[in-house]
Design a protein around this motif. Sequence first.
Motif: not given
Length: 339
Positions: A5-33
Motif C-alpha cells: 500500500s502507499t503506506e508501506d515503510a521504506p525498505v531498510p538498508r544495512d550499513t553497506f547500502g543493501r536493501q534488506i526486505d526478505y525474512l526467512r522464518i525457520s518454523l522448526i529445527d527438525h526434519c524428516n530427511l
Amino acid sequence: MAGPSTEDAPVPRDTFGRQIDYLRISLIDHCNLRCVYCMPLEAPAAAPSSDILTATEIETVARAALGVGFRKLRLTGGEPTLRADLLEIVARLAALPGLRDLAMTTNGVRLPALAGPLAAAGLRRVNIHLDSLDPRRLERIMRRGTLAEIWAGIEAAEAAGLGPIKLNAVVARGFNEEDVVALAELTRTRPWHVRFIETMPLGTGAVATLARARLVPNAETRARIERALGELRPLPTVDHADESRNFRLPGARGVVGFISPVSEPYCAQCNRMRLTADGRFHLCLLNDEELDVRAALREGGGVPAVADILLRAVRRKPTGHRLDLGRSTERREMYQLGG
Ligand code: SAM
C-alpha cells in the motif's frame, strides 16, 4: 494477501547500502530427511517445544518486519511441513499488511496432503528440494525420503497452483553430480525452475566436512548440462536480489538456475535476514552472530520491541562470507560492496 500500500515503510538498508526486505522464518529445527550435507543420521535432539516460537510470536515478528519495510517472507526449517500449526501460521501471515510474497521451502514429502490447504490459507509458492531423479541415488543422498514421495509432493504443489514451482538440487560429488542432466531436462517440458546449489559447509563436524569435500563448482555442473542438452542461454535479471543465475535450454519451457554461494558469493546482493525457530535473528547464513528476539517477545515487548531488535540486526549485518576464499566470516575492510 494484503499486498503493498502507499503506506508501506521504506525498505531498510544495512550499513553497506543493501536493501534488506526478505525474512526467512525457520518454523522448526527438525526434519524428516537426513540429507548428507545437511544433517547427521543421528540428528541432535529437537529443541523443547517451549523454546520454539509460537504461531502468535511468529506473527508478531512478521508484523514487525513488514512494519519496518520488509516485503517478503519465506517459511523454512528444518522441515516446515512438520509443524502441526503450519496452516494457521500461513493464514495469519498471509493476512498481514505490506506482504508482497509468502513462500515456503520444503522437501515436499508432506505436500500431497498439504498443498491444497496451504494454497487456500494464502501460501503463494513453494521451493521443493529434489537432488536426483534416480530413486536409489536420491535415497543415498537425501536418506529417509523417496523419489515417489517427493514427486507426488511436486505434482500436488503444481495442482494447487503454488507456482512457479522451483526445485532445489544440491550437487555433491560422488552422490549426484551426473544427475544434473536429467534434472535440467525437466525444464524442457515443464515450466519449472530447476536450480543447482553448491554445497555449503554449514555448521561444524562431519556434515560440514562432507559439504566441503564434495563441492561441485557450478561451472562444472553447467558444462555437464550444456554438453548433454545444448547451450544454456542467459535470461535477463528480473530481481537483483535473486541469488540464482538463470538460463534456458533451447526451446525449453522452464528455467535452469545456478546458485553458487561458494564459487561466486552473492553477498553484495544479499537482502535477507533469518529468524531461527527458537527466536533469534541470524544475521548471515555463514556467520554465528545472532540477536535474541524471543526474550523480548516473552517479556511482553510486542511489535515495537521486535521492530527495534530487527532494525538493530539489519544494522549489524556483516558484509557476508567468502567461501570462495575458504572463509566463513568477512570483515568490512576485506570486502568492498557496491551501492
Ligand atoms: N527441509 C526443507 C528442504 O529440504 O528444502 C527446508 C530446509 S533446507 C535447510 C533448505 C534448503 O537448503 C534445501 O532445499 C537445500 O536446497 C539447501 N541446503 C541444505 N543444506 C545445504 C548445504 N549444506 N549446502 C547448500 N544448500 C543446502
